[in-house]
Design an enzyme around this catalytic site. Structure first.
Site, PDB file in Angstrom:
ATOM      1  N   HIS A 171     -25.136  28.714  40.249  1.00  0.00           N
ATOM      2  CA  HIS A 171     -24.317  28.298  38.825  1.00  0.00           C
ATOM      3  C   HIS A 171     -25.241  27.264  38.256  1.00  0.00           C
ATOM      4  CE1 HIS A 171     -21.001  26.677  36.732  1.00  0.00           C
ATOM      5  NE2 HIS A 171     -21.450  25.353  37.038  1.00  0.00           N
TER       6      HIS A 171
ATOM      7  N   ASP B 277      -7.495  25.545  37.212  1.00  0.00           N
ATOM      8  CA  ASP B 277      -8.695  24.752  36.384  1.00  0.00           C
ATOM      9  C   ASP B 277      -8.867  25.190  34.863  1.00  0.00           C
ATOM     10  OD1 ASP B 277     -11.442  23.459  36.342  1.00  0.00           O
ATOM     11  OD2 ASP B 277     -12.004  25.534  35.801  1.00  0.00           O
TER      12      ASP B 277
ATOM     13  N   ARG C  52      -8.360  18.101  29.856  1.00  0.00           N
ATOM     14  CA  ARG C  52      -9.368  17.281  30.128  1.00  0.00           C
ATOM     15  C   ARG C  52     -10.169  17.099  28.747  1.00  0.00           C
ATOM     16  NH1 ARG C  52     -12.904  19.546  34.420  1.00  0.00           N
ATOM     17  NH2 ARG C  52     -14.203  17.821  33.926  1.00  0.00           N
TER      18      ARG C  52
ATOM     19  N   SER D  31     -13.709  21.314  39.185  1.00  0.00           N
ATOM     20  CA  SER D  31     -13.741  22.330  38.346  1.00  0.00           C
ATOM     21  C   SER D  31     -14.732  23.515  38.631  1.00  0.00           C
ATOM     22  CB  SER D  31     -13.810  21.854  36.894  1.00  0.00           C
ATOM     23  OG  SER D  31     -14.148  22.673  35.931  1.00  0.00           O
TER      24      SER D  31
ATOM     25  N   LYS E 128     -14.251  27.311  41.057  1.00  0.00           N
ATOM     26  CA  LYS E 128     -14.339  28.670  40.362  1.00  0.00           C
ATOM     27  C   LYS E 128     -15.351  29.371  41.269  1.00  0.00           C
ATOM     28  CE  LYS E 128     -15.085  26.738  36.743  1.00  0.00           C
ATOM     29  NZ  LYS E 128     -15.022  26.050  35.306  1.00  0.00           N
TER      30      LYS E 128
HETATM   31  N1  URA Z   1     -18.236  23.160  33.749  1.00  0.00           N
HETATM   32  C1  URA Z   1     -16.910  23.414  34.379  1.00  0.00           C
HETATM   33  O1  URA Z   1     -16.822  24.558  34.771  1.00  0.00           O
HETATM   34  N2  URA Z   1     -16.185  22.331  34.606  1.00  0.00           N
HETATM   35  C2  URA Z   1     -16.470  21.170  34.120  1.00  0.00           C
HETATM   36  O2  URA Z   1     -15.694  20.284  34.264  1.00  0.00           O
HETATM   37  C3  URA Z   1     -17.906  21.119  33.668  1.00  0.00           C
HETATM   38  C4  URA Z   1     -18.794  22.086  33.515  1.00  0.00           C
END
Ligand code: URA
Length: 404
Positions: free
Chosen positions: A82, A161, A168, A183, A187
């Site tokens: 990621h 999320d 947010r 967050s 995932k």
């Molecule tokens: N990427 C995400 O998936 N969530 C965040 O809060 C910031 C970057």
């Protein structure tokens, strides 16, 4: 339980229990907890922070709000990567086929770009016909068949999320360590990986602009992953200047193909070899790929033998994309107007400001302001210099690719 009591506890600096967090997240995902209470909760977390235990519990609650993929029928051990997002970051396009060419199956879900940060899915759509929306069965079938699949995130992955992130965005609660970390990691955990390499960008073109914040974000994400039973490695990488030269969707794809051909900019190549090496190390679990030099030799061999490029081509073809564009990148979407930008004077490059270059590319049409906006695949910039380079007056600093 009552949402208002949970909000008040966090507002007053209390530590929330796993049950309280799970109840709140579940309630919000289902629609039982309204947006205004979730907004107050987010602001309380933003101001009071969360302990490691609370952050892990928040992450797991979000990960469990939808499907949690089980990839055990595809790979005995699934690895994922990621990136926290940056300018010119086409690492996934190079690293995934590279790792797959070493015999490690990769099944990755990626995202779209937002603001001046690019997204892998937009880049992949430079290939006419490339399908990023696969059903779960299709996703699994391609992973099993080709050892590589790269598609969009399924709607059922960490849906809490998706809702919280949107909230947010409009309640000024994005830049919070526990909220960003939970967050991202919710995932990743829901996507089924056993081992995860985090590429945390730091610098003016990244979420985290200084090293201390980036290290703290990396550490909390590693802690979450470890507490959730995952193997974790985090890399901190520079995002003060763009990665590689190309910024913009099709331009970045062409540069990724260069890298898969064994060429491309040196910084991009180095970074991809490093991230891919860590993915192999995780997959090897102490039995293989424990030696960094040998791992690198394996990766370089895959590049030189053309195996990484062949994997990439196979992936594009299998997902309905025009694989002829891999063989002939000149057929990728091309801008109508190409303008050189020359150095107005001789000297050394002190900055190649990633944020400003990202915004320029966004303004040219390569990025989107809000979800669902279209992007222009052809536009962007190529930056021909790196910090520290000597340039002479009139030498090309950049090339700008415009719509008209
Ligand atoms: N990427 C995400 O998936 N969530 C965040 O809060 C910031 C970057």
């Amino acid at each position: 339980m009552r949402a208002v009591d949970i909000i008040a506890k966090k507002r007053d600096g209390g530590a929330l229990s796993a049950d309280e967090i799970a109840w709140f997240v579940r309630g919000y995902a289902r629609g039982d907890v309204p947006d205004y209470q979730a907004a107050a909760f987010l602001m309380a977390v933003f101001i009071q922070g969360m302990s490691r235990e609370e952050t892990v519990n928040l992450t797991l609650a979000m990960a469990r709000s939808g499907d949690v993929l089980d990839l055990s029928d595809i790979a005995d051990y699934a690895v994922d990567k990621h990136s926290s997002g940056g300018v010119g970051d086409k690492t996934t396009l190079v690293v995934l086929p590279l790792v797959a060419a070493c015999g490690v199956p990769v099944a990755k879900m990626s995202g779209r770009g937002l603001g001046f940060s690019g997204g892998t899915l937009d880049k992949l759509e430079s290939f006419a016909g490339y399908n990023v929306q696969l059903s779960n069965e299709e996703f699994r079938r391609l992973a099993r068949q080709n050892g590589i699949v790269l598609a969009g995130q399924s709607h059922d992955l960490a849906p809490a999320d998706g809702k919280l992130y949107a909230l947010r965005d409009v309640t000024a609660t994005v830049p919070s360590l526990p909220l960003i970390a939970s967050s991202i990691m919710s995932k990743k955990i829901a996507a089924g990986a056993n081992g995860i390499v985090l590429d945390v960008k730091v610098g003016r073109g990244a979420f985290m602009t200084n090293l201390d914040d980036a290290r703290a974000l990396a550490q909390i994400m590693v802690d979450i992953g470890v507490d959730a039973g995952r193997d974790m490695i985090a890399v901190l990488s520079d995002m003060n200047q763009p990665l590689g030269c190309a910024v913009g969707n099709a331009l970045e794809v062409a540069e990724a193909i260069e890298a898969l051909n064994g060429g491309g900019p040196a910084d991009l190549r180095e970074h991809c070899l490093e991230v891919a090496g860590y993915m192999l190390r995780l997959y090897g679990r102490g039995r293989r790929w424990t030696d960094a030099a040998e791992t690198r030799a394996d990766l370089e061999a895959c590049l030189h033998r053309g195996e990484a490029l062949a994997k990439f081509r196979r992936m594009v073809e299998a997902q309905g994309g025009d694989a002829g564009m891999v063989d002939d990148p000149a057929r990728l979407p091309a801008a109508r107007l190409v303008e050189p930008f020359a150095a107005p004077q001789s000297g050394f490059i002190a900055q190649a400001a990633a944020d400003k270059i990202g915004i320029a590319s966004f303004e040219l049409g390569a990025g989107r302001e809000k979800k669902g906006d279209p992007v222009d695949l052809a536009v962007g910039l190529k930056i021909h210099v790196k910090v520290g380079d000597r340039v002479e007056r009139g030498a090309p600093l950049a090339t700008i690719y415009l719509r008209q």
